[in-house]
Design an enzyme around this catalytic site. Structure first.
Site: not given
Ligand code: SAM
Length: 290
Positions: A33, A64, A88, A108, A141, A158, A160-161
């Site tokens: 991404q 959180h 993070d 992650e 995941g 937790d 992304t969309d």
């Molecule tokens: N609470 C988070 C923060 O403080 O950053 C906000 C959301 S976090 C950034 C969302 C995470 O989901 C991202 O780091 C992204 O890389 C991860 N993600 C997206 N698709 C995923 C997948 N299929 N498996 C594991 N992680 C995934």
């Protein structure tokens, strides 16, 4: 003083949320991404992935605290917890405040998100990565959930969309695999968007939950940078009592946990499940059309 740059969030067609940028702190096109971290005079550090706001230092505590303390206080005896996504590690920091938690795994997909946060979110990231209970798994995941034989008391997605790498984490197959790995009475909580603008996502998640779990629901939190009103957090469990854990019980557990919070209280926990009518309608539609 802005450098004249702005970052526009384009998650919702027809609406743009524009952040002025004082300084670009980190930018990378990772394997998965587009990642940018910039400083904004109102929200502090702002992390965007593929142009969508993920977290800001000003209001991350709301998101959180509500994604961690609600399932953990409702469960009351969670020992093994899983975070899918988690970026993070801000969420991991909140989970690890529960001394009752013995292991926390975070799966992650994007190592770059964790690596960059070691420098830019060191104020909490270091504590997490140094905690012997914490295990970071760099993997999809979806694949992890399909293959693991481990069990968890609470699983928190937790992510992304539901687009890009995050889309699979909203699938029925993923929710079924989570169900397989939950201990009896275990709880799944999901990041489920802002129903005022992403109603369909909530309906679909509840539909899928309803086919697998005895209790398919949602609760809400007000996060300023998740534009459009309350954010919905999906709730799925086979223990139908957990959602209505009395405030007196939550208070006892919260006091015993001795955790400092800035948003979560036992009363806010209970109230978060009292959904505004238009959000409750979306949840009920999901249950009825499962
Ligand atoms: N609470 C988070 C923060 O403080 O950053 C906000 C959301 S976090 C950034 C969302 C995470 O989901 C991202 O780091 C992204 O890389 C991860 N993600 C997206 N698709 C995923 C997948 N299929 N498996 C594991 N992680 C995934």
């Amino acid at each position: 003083m802005s450098n004249g740059l702005t970052f526009n969030e384009t998650l919702h067609p027809g609406v743009q949320v524009s952040y002025s940028c004082d300084e670009i702190l980190y930018q990378e096109k990772t394997e998965h991404q587009d990642l940018v971290l910039f400083s904004n005079p109102v929200f502090g550090k702002v992390l965007m992935l593929d142009g969508i706001t993920q977290v800001t230092t000003a209001d991350e505590f709301i998101y959180h605290e509500m994604m961690s303390h609600v399932p953990l206080m409702a469960h009351g005896n969670a020992r093994n917890v899983l975070i899918v996504g988690g970026g993070d590690c801000g969420l991991a920091e909140e989970v690890l405040k529960h001394t009752s938690v013995e292991t926390l795994a975070q799966v992650e997909i994007d190592r770059s998100v964790v690596d960059f946060s070691k420098e830019h979110f060191a104020d909490f990231n270091t504590r997490v990565l140094d905690d012997p209970r914490f295990e970071l798994v760099i993997a999809d995941g979806m694949k992890f959930m399909a293959e693991t034989d481990r069990s968890f008391d609470v699983v928190i997605v937790d992510s992304t969309d539901p687009q890009g790498p995050g889309a699979v984490l909203f699938s029925e197959e993923f929710y079924r695999n989570v169900h397989r790995c939950l201990t009896p009475g275990g709880i799944l909580v999901t990041q489920n968007g802002v129903p005022f603008l992403q109603r369909g996502e909530l309906v679909t998640s509840v539909q899928r939950f309803s086919r697998i779990y005895k209790d398919a629901a949602a609760y809400i939190a007000a996060i300023p940078t998740y534009f459009g009103g309350h954010m919905a957090l999906g709730w799925a469990t086979d223990n139908t009592d957990l959602r209505s854990t009395p405030v007196s019980v939550l208070t006892e557990r919260f006091e015993a946990a001795a955790i400092e919070t800035r948003y979560y209280t036992p009363e806010v926990h209970a109230a978060a499940f009292a959904l505004p009518r238009f959000i409750l309608d979306a949840v009920e539609e999901g249950r009825k059309t499962a």
